[in-house]
Design an enzyme around this catalytic site. Structure first.
Site, mmCIF file in Angstrom:
data_model
loop_
_atom_site.group_PDB
_atom_site.id
_atom_site.type_symbol
_atom_site.label_atom_id
_atom_site.label_comp_id
_atom_site.label_asym_id
_atom_site.label_seq_id
_atom_site.Cartn_x
_atom_site.Cartn_y
_atom_site.Cartn_z
ATOM 1 N N CYS A 177 0.814 -1.227 0.000
ATOM 2 C CA CYS A 177 0.000 0.000 0.000
ATOM 3 C C CYS A 177 0.844 1.272 0.000
ATOM 4 O O CYS A 177 0.306 2.374 -0.153
ATOM 5 C CB CYS A 177 -0.957 -0.001 1.185
ATOM 6 S SG CYS A 177 -2.198 -1.302 1.072
ATOM 7 N N HIS A 197 -11.589 9.528 -10.253
ATOM 8 C CA HIS A 197 -10.453 9.416 -11.173
ATOM 9 C C HIS A 197 -9.372 10.467 -10.896
ATOM 10 O O HIS A 197 -8.816 11.069 -11.814
ATOM 11 C CB HIS A 197 -10.921 9.453 -12.636
ATOM 12 C CG HIS A 197 -11.570 8.175 -13.025
ATOM 13 N ND1 HIS A 197 -12.876 7.886 -12.714
ATOM 14 C CD2 HIS A 197 -11.080 7.094 -13.669
ATOM 15 C CE1 HIS A 197 -13.168 6.682 -13.160
ATOM 16 N NE2 HIS A 197 -12.102 6.170 -13.736
ATOM 17 N N GLU A 257 -12.794 0.157 0.470
ATOM 18 C CA GLU A 257 -11.802 0.123 -0.609
ATOM 19 C C GLU A 257 -11.868 -1.191 -1.372
ATOM 20 O O GLU A 257 -11.464 -1.257 -2.524
ATOM 21 C CB GLU A 257 -10.387 0.298 -0.034
ATOM 22 C CG GLU A 257 -10.141 1.654 0.554
ATOM 23 C CD GLU A 257 -8.733 1.770 1.132
ATOM 24 O OE1 GLU A 257 -8.246 2.904 1.204
ATOM 25 O OE2 GLU A 257 -8.133 0.749 1.528
#
EC number: 4.-.-.-
Length: 118
Positions: free
Chosen positions: A25, A69, A108
Site C-alpha cells: 500500500c 479518477h 476500498e
C-alpha cells in the site's frame, strides 16, 4: 430513531506514504471506493422523511468533481489517505451539508469497511 442510508461510488488512486517502502500500500494504487452515508432523526419531517434522498445529489456531485479518477493524496494534500481518514473527511463534509449525518462508511475492497461515527 429513524435511519436512512445511501451508497455512492467513485474510483481513485492513493498512496500510503507512512508505510515502509516494501508494503504494497506504500506504492501508488487505486480502488473502486464505496461510500455509505447514514442520516438519522428522532422525528420525520412534514413529508415523512429523515431527509429526501434527492437532497443527497450534492454529495454525488462533490464525490464526482473532487475525487473521481483523481489521486487522493494530491486532492486532499495529505501523505496518508486511509479509508478511515477519508470516512472522517466525508463525515465532516456531510455534517456541514446534512445535520442529520450520523455516520459515513468507506470501502476500498468488497471485504473491508472503515467507519466514522462520533
Amino acid at each position: 430513531m429513524f435511519r436512512i442510508t445511501k451508497e455512492f461510488h467513485f474510483s481513485a488512486s492513493h498512496q500510503l506514504k507512512s508505510l515502509p517502502d516494501d508494503h504494497p500500500c506504500a506504492r501508488l494504487h487505486g480502488h473502486n471506493y464505496v461510500v455509505e452515508v447514514e442520516l438519522a432523526a428522532e422525528m420525520l419531517d412534514e413529508r415523512g422523511f429523515v431527509r429526501d434522498y434527492h437532497d443527497l445529489a450534492v454529495l454525488k456531485r462533490y464525490l464526482d468533481e473532487t475525487f473521481d479518477h483523481r489521486h487522493l493524496n494530491d486532492v486532499l494534500g495529505h501523505g496518508t489517505i486511509t479509508a478511515e481518514w477519508l470516512a472522517r473527511h466525508l463525515f465532516d463534509w456531510c455534517r456541514m451539508n446534512f445535520p442529520e449525518t450520523a455516520a459515513v462508511r468507506v470501502s476500498e475492497t468488497p471485504k473491508t469497511w472503515a467507519e466514522y461515527r462520533p
